[in-house]
Scaffold this active site. Structure first.
Site, mmCIF file in Angstrom:
data_model
loop_
_atom_site.group_PDB
_atom_site.id
_atom_site.type_symbol
_atom_site.label_atom_id
_atom_site.label_comp_id
_atom_site.label_asym_id
_atom_site.label_seq_id
_atom_site.Cartn_x
_atom_site.Cartn_y
_atom_site.Cartn_z
ATOM 1 N N HIS A 47 0.987 -1.440 -0.227
ATOM 2 C CA HIS A 47 -0.048 -0.069 -0.130
ATOM 3 C C HIS A 47 0.840 1.329 -0.108
ATOM 4 C CE1 HIS A 47 -3.399 2.746 1.411
ATOM 5 N NE2 HIS A 47 -4.018 1.972 1.008
ATOM 6 N N PHE A 48 1.615 1.588 -0.981
ATOM 7 C CA PHE A 48 1.298 1.167 -2.448
ATOM 8 C C PHE A 48 2.923 1.178 -2.690
ATOM 9 C CE2 PHE A 48 -2.239 3.877 -1.825
ATOM 10 C CZ PHE A 48 -3.224 3.158 -2.219
#
Length: 141
Positions: A47-48
């Protein structure tokens, strides 16, 4: 400096789901906790990738854990063997992102108690910048 032992005395969450490093300050109606984001947290891997950001739902959970501490500390005898659970969430606002290297300051204010439901307001800041705010209710069950 955050006091982890004080926090662990009052809430049931433990690593890897404990999202706080400890209690920084407190009063009868407020608690201030802290979380240092090292970048090693598992959620940053996905993420991410290439642009790691702490998920908003996990910031909410850090606020809720702080609220659980405040509730348990306010009614220590009444909450023995019980758990604070969130019963309502409203007004969540995300203003900035929490990234590796940030030290999050989580502030939760007690608003009122109706029956066994505590109504609270919380916010997360880093370097004096508001990241998110939320209003919520929790009950001891």
């Amino acid at each position: 400096m955050a006091d982890l032992d004080k926090l662990l005395k009052y809430i049931p969450q433990r690593p890897p789901f404990l999202l706080l490093d400890g209690v920084v300050d407190e009063s009868e109606t407020q608690v201030v906790t802290e979380k240092k984001l090292t970048g090693e947290e598992d959620w940053f891997k996905g993420h991410f990738p290439g642009n790691p950001v702490m998920p908003g739902v996990l910031m909410c959970e850090a606020v809720f854990q702080s609220g659980a501490y405040l509730m348990a500390r306010r009614g220590e005898e009444a909450s023995q063997g019980k758990t604070a659970v969130v019963t309502r969430i409203q007004g969540a606002k995300f203003k900035n992102m929490a990234k590796p290297g940030d030290t999050l300051t989580i502030t939760v204010d007690f608003v009122e108690l109706i029956m066994n439901a505590a109504f609270m307001k919380g916010k997360v800041t880093a370097d004096g910048k508001l990241i998110m705010s939320i209003e919520f209710a929790a009950a001891i069950v």
